[in-house]
Motif scaffolding. Structure first.
Motif, short mmCIF file in Angstrom:
data_model
loop_
_atom_site.label_atom_id
_atom_site.label_comp_id
_atom_site.label_asym_id
_atom_site.label_seq_id
_atom_site.Cartn_x
_atom_site.Cartn_y
_atom_site.Cartn_z
N LYS A 87 2.22 2.08 10.45
CA LYS A 87 1.12 1.98 9.48
C LYS A 87 0.64 0.54 9.29
N PHE A 90 6.30 4.59 1.32
CA PHE A 90 6.06 6.02 1.20
C PHE A 90 6.69 6.57 -0.08
N ASN A 111 9.08 13.47 3.05
CA ASN A 111 9.28 12.11 3.53
C ASN A 111 10.75 11.77 3.69
N GLU A 163 0.85 -1.18 0.00
CA GLU A 163 0.00 0.00 0.00
C GLU A 163 0.89 1.24 0.00
N ARG A 164 0.28 2.42 -0.04
CA ARG A 164 1.07 3.65 -0.17
C ARG A 164 0.55 4.70 0.81
N ASP A 165 1.47 5.35 1.51
CA ASP A 165 1.10 6.42 2.44
C ASP A 165 2.36 7.21 2.78
N ASP A 166 2.17 8.38 3.38
CA ASP A 166 3.33 9.18 3.77
C ASP A 166 4.01 8.60 5.00
N VAL A 195 3.30 -1.07 3.92
CA VAL A 195 2.95 0.23 3.38
C VAL A 195 4.25 0.99 3.12
#
Length: 496
Positions: free
Chosen positions: A269, A291, A297, A29-32, A289
């Protein structure tokens, strides 16, 4: 250590750089990247912690049993092997943690993304992990120390039943501690800090009281000056010493699991292993996850990495060195030769020496310190094995995710406990402990190459390890691979 010393090959680019290659498991998945606490001494102690757990687990049989025996048998000139082992394992640990900080996944999950696929590597690490850590060598060691402490003498042939019964009690006590808190990682961290404080306070005190200044210098020289190995060196003892000077094997890989459960970088996360018996059903993702490579970042990454470096160098690496130094410095100064002690009597010999020369209370204090040294490793090793197998199954086998991972952890812990209660009756402490050290060498050799491949294949170039760290992983593989080959050759020669 300054973050700028490594640079991390960071780019100032603000454009996202998705990672397309995700290997044999689903894409991340992708997130900061979460914002770390501003770097300061106070926040350092609020942030670090995995190194304390690994240090408590590392200061065990290597320091109480193998280190003193090896030094007494071959002299202080062999101690540079421990220094080399600790340095290589520090690099190994940080590179395992690097992957977790970027993805939130334990490093073994990253390894399972490599060919030939998750099913092969999952079963490989489950089986080799069980081979290394399922036998409760340290629980048996704890039992012999407790027997001597409270009965006032070493155990003999007629005391096997009593020692084994104490060993069973130690195993059950460890299980109770692991299942006593809401989060297993937090329980381990608090216990580890307490055990570290007691062990180092005692070791510093007795070294100051009983070791002449000249011996301190001789011991330091042994750690820092490379000397030729003895011609008649016991390769099994040497391999066990090289591995257990640090954590040795599966424990080094588990550092990334603790980084995740601590919530380090992207670990926050993903979730953590909660304690089902305490009513915690904390969700844990089966896929990590990552970034995007934005300026914000990357700035956060620099701070997180700085915390990680200090956790593993200033806390774990220096702690391992001091733990081994203080134990062998004391033993080499008190025990006249290897002819007067064995793996079961070395600690008691030191306890009696100090009690006879200064204060009778040192008999009990020395052996209680030995208990905490061995118990901290038994506790850590128990969690390492169950945590690693739980995480492997969670990522590789979708069917186990029908229930919370805490249920899986508790189920596996119950199965290991039943086996440990049986296995504590098999063999003496040194025989059981050598199994741990022997298996650690191929784990370190194979995993070092795999970590290099994971970090150079799946991580963006901005957060990949610099060349000198990659070289460190290859040196680790060569050192422990050579030891593995030597062990195999030694076994072949004995069979001829």
């Amino acid at each position: 250590m300054r973050a700028s010393a490594e640079s991390l090959s960071l780019s100032t680019s603000t454009s996202p750089e998705p990672v397309v290659d995700h290997g044999s498991l689903p894409a991340w998945e992708r997130d900061d990247l979460p914002e770390p606490l501003p770097f300061s001494l106070g926040n350092l102690f609020r942030t670090i912690g995995p190194g304390a757990i690994l240090l408590a687990a590392a200061i065990g049989g290597g320091e109480w049993i193998i280190g003193p025996l090896t030094t007494i048998k071959y002299g202080r000139g062999i101690l540079w092997v421990a220094t080399l082992g600790i340095v290589l394992q520090t690099i190994f640990n940080l590179e395992a943690a690097r992957y977790t900080m970027y993805t939130g996944e334990p490093i073994i999950t990253g390894i399972m993304r490599l060919r030939p696929g998750s099913k092969i590597w999952s079963w490989f690490y489950i089986l080799i992990g069980v081979a290394q850590l399922a036998t409760p060598a340290l629980a048996k060691g704890c039992a012999t120390v407790l027997f001597a402490a409270f009965v006032g003498r070493l155990s003999g042939a007629g005391d096997d039943a009593a020692v084994n019964a104490i060993g069973v009690g130690v195993i059950l006590f460890a299980v109770a501690l692991l299942m006593s808190g809401k989060h297993i990682e937090k329980v381990l961290e608090l216990l580890s800090w307490a055990m570290i404080a007691f062990i180092f306070s005692f070791l510093i005190l007795v070294n100051v009281l009983f070791v002449p200044v000249g011996h301190w210098i001789q011991t330091a020289r042994g750690f820092l000056v490379v000397q030729r190995l003895p011609d008649n060196v016991d390769i099994i003892l040497l391999a066990t010493f090289a591995a257990t000077a640090g954590s040795g094997g599966l424990g080094n890989l588990a550092i990334s699991n603790w980084f995740r459960d601590k919530g380090f970088a992207m670990g926050s996360k993903v979730g953590a292993i909660g304690n089902v018996l305490a009513g915690d059903q904390t969700g844990l993702k089966s896929v990590g996850v990552t970034f995007p490579m934005t300026a914000e970042n990357l700035q956060r990454w620099r701070v997180w990495w700085r915390y990680a470096v200090l956790d593993q160098t200033a806390l774990w690496g220096v702690g391992c060195f001091l733990g081994m130094y203080l134990n062998v410095n004391l033993a080499a100064s008190i025990i006249p030769s290897a002819d007067v002690v064995n793996e079961a009597t070395a600690g008691a010999y030191q306890a009696k020496y100090m009690a006879d020369r200064l204060w009778q209370g040192f008999w009990l204090l020395t052996l209680i310190n030995g208990f905490w040294i061995l118990f901290s490793t038994h506790l850590g090793n128990t969690d390492v094995l169950i945590r690693t197998v739980s995480d492997i199954c969670w990522s590789a086998f979708p069917s186990v995710r029908r229930r919370p991972i805490g249920v899986l952890y508790a189920t596996l812990l119950g199965g290991l406990t039943i086996w440990a209660v049986i296995a504590v009756h098999l063999g003496n402490v040194l025989q059981l402990f050598k199994i741990l050290g022997i298996v650690a060498n191929p784990i370190m050799a194979i995993a070092a190459i795999q970590i290099w491949r994971v970090n150079t294949r799946f991580l963006p170039k901005q957060v990949r390890p610099p060349l000198w760290r990659q070289a460190g992983l290859f040196l680790c593989a060569i050192a422990y691979g050579s030891m593995t080959v030597a062990l195999l050759y030694d076994s072949y020669q004995k069979l001829k």
